[in-house]
Each structure stands twice: as C-alpha cells, then as structure tokens.
Write a protein that holds these residues in place. Structure first.
Motif, mmCIF file in Angstrom:
data_model
loop_
_atom_site.group_PDB
_atom_site.id
_atom_site.type_symbol
_atom_site.label_atom_id
_atom_site.label_comp_id
_atom_site.label_asym_id
_atom_site.label_seq_id
_atom_site.Cartn_x
_atom_site.Cartn_y
_atom_site.Cartn_z
ATOM 1 N N TYR A 81 -7.245 0.493 12.432
ATOM 2 C CA TYR A 81 -8.559 0.498 13.065
ATOM 3 C C TYR A 81 -9.675 0.154 12.074
ATOM 4 N N SER A 82 -9.492 0.496 10.825
ATOM 5 C CA SER A 82 -10.486 0.117 9.806
ATOM 6 C C SER A 82 -10.524 -1.392 9.619
ATOM 7 N N ILE A 126 -13.244 -6.621 10.691
ATOM 8 C CA ILE A 126 -13.223 -7.979 11.242
ATOM 9 C C ILE A 126 -14.308 -8.133 12.307
ATOM 10 N N ILE A 127 -14.422 -7.163 13.181
ATOM 11 C CA ILE A 127 -15.424 -7.227 14.245
ATOM 12 C C ILE A 127 -16.834 -7.251 13.662
ATOM 13 N N VAL A 128 -17.100 -6.409 12.690
ATOM 14 C CA VAL A 128 -18.435 -6.361 12.080
ATOM 15 C C VAL A 128 -18.738 -7.671 11.354
ATOM 16 N N ALA A 129 -17.764 -8.202 10.611
ATOM 17 C CA ALA A 129 -17.981 -9.457 9.885
ATOM 18 C C ALA A 129 -18.264 -10.612 10.844
ATOM 19 N N GLY A 180 2.180 9.695 8.135
ATOM 20 C CA GLY A 180 2.290 8.243 7.978
ATOM 21 C C GLY A 180 1.685 7.496 9.158
ATOM 22 N N ARG A 181 1.926 8.000 10.369
ATOM 23 C CA ARG A 181 1.341 7.383 11.561
ATOM 24 C C ARG A 181 -0.176 7.446 11.529
ATOM 25 N N ARG A 182 -0.698 8.591 11.142
ATOM 26 C CA ARG A 182 -2.154 8.734 11.068
ATOM 27 C C ARG A 182 -2.749 7.770 10.048
ATOM 28 N N ILE A 183 -2.127 7.658 8.914
ATOM 29 C CA ILE A 183 -2.615 6.748 7.876
ATOM 30 C C ILE A 183 -2.562 5.303 8.368
ATOM 31 N N ALA A 184 -1.470 4.930 9.028
ATOM 32 C CA ALA A 184 -1.339 3.562 9.551
ATOM 33 C C ALA A 184 -2.401 3.277 10.609
ATOM 34 N N LEU A 185 -2.651 4.243 11.504
ATOM 35 C CA LEU A 185 -3.674 4.047 12.537
ATOM 36 C C LEU A 185 -5.065 3.920 11.931
ATOM 37 N N VAL A 186 -5.381 4.739 10.959
ATOM 38 C CA VAL A 186 -6.690 4.659 10.307
ATOM 39 C C VAL A 186 -6.843 3.302 9.612
#
Length: 176
Positions: free
Chosen positions: A44-45, A50-53, A35-41
């Motif tokens: 960060y996605s 947001i940064i790219v846009a 669950g932690r890994r999924i939340a982090l992915v």
C-alpha cells in the motif's frame, strides 16, 4: 463386590481459563501474520507513492506548464502570423500519399508560429475582440486540419488513379 459409583467427571467450564492457550495460527501474533502485515504495508505504501507521484505530474502539466513567450510585438502581429501559418499548411497538405502524410505536411507547416500560440494568447488577454479573433483562428486551424484529413482520405485514391491513367495512357501533361 459391591458396585462402585463412577468417579465424578471434572466440570468443564464454557470459557477457557487464563492458562488455556489458543493454537499458534489463530492468535494473530505469529511470524506468518507479522510477515503479511509487513507485506501489506509495503504494497500500500508503494501504491500510494505511485498515485501521489502521478497526481503531482498531472497537476504540474495542467496548471504550471511554462508558457513560451511570443516573439511578436503585439497581439495583432501574433494573430496574423497564426493565420499565415494556417494558410501555408492548407496549401502544403494535398497529395497522393494518404492521410498520414497529408497530416504530417499540414502540421509541419504550422511550425514555428503555432509553438507560440500560448504566448500570443497571453498577449491578447484583456481584449475581448482579440480573444474572439484567436478563437476563430483556432477553429479555422482545426477545420483546415480536419479538411486535409478528409480530403486525403477521399481524394488521394482518386488522384493516384488519375495520375496512373495520365502516366500510363495519356502521356505527360504539359504544365500550364
């Protein structure tokens, strides 16, 4: 009864054998870790999107903003219209209602000529003399706007005071 020797203890090895299992929380493969890994992915996605846009919007506005074409036949006609607009704005700026109102009057009188500024600049490209003239006109516009701001801040209170004195004590002034 004869004394019995203690039973030998089983020797414990320093490393657990292949059958030894670590507790579920430490192994890293439990549902909580997943669950932690999924939340982090996911986090960060979203941050990367947001940064790219935002980066693409900035690049588009800086480098690919469409230029409004100049309605003037030549560079010199465009430059003359810009100068006339600055003179018109300078005359409209003074007043007794403060800096914000003076700037609003100044900027409103620059239109519509200054909306074509980039088009005029495009038509003046290639001639060093015309580019220098455009630069001087832009500096004049900036200086006039700054003067309108300073004048409104410094002179508007004095103008209001004199107007109150004239209206209250001296009576209306005859126009000349």
């Amino acid at each position: 009864m004869p004394a019995q020797a203690p039973a030998p203890l089983a020797s414990a090895s320093a490393s657990p054998g292949p059958d030894a299992r670590a507790p579920r929380g430490r192994r890293g493969g439990g549902p909580r870790a997943l669950g932690r890994r999924i939340a982090l992915v996911a986090y960060y996605s979203v941050a990367a999107l947001i940064i790219v846009a935002c980066t693409l919007q900035i690049i588009r506005q800086v480098f690919f903003l469409p230029v409004v074409p100049s309605p003037y036949g030549s560079c010199r006609e465009g430059l003359l219209s810009l100068v006339r607009a600055v003179e018109r704005a300078r005359e409209a700026a003074p007043g007794t209602d403060g800096e914000d109102a003076a700037l609003a009057r100044f900027r409103s009188k620059l239109a519509p000529e200054w909306t074509y500024r980039d088009g005029v600049a495009a038509s003046c490209r290639g001639s060093a003399e015309d580019e220098r003239a455009l630069d001087a006109i832009e500096r004049l516009r900036y200086a006039e706007e700054h003067a309108a701001r300073r004048e409104a801040g410094d002179l508007a209170p004095l103008r209001r005071r004199v107007r109150a004195i004239v209206d209250g004590q001296l009576g209306p002034v005859s126009p000349r």
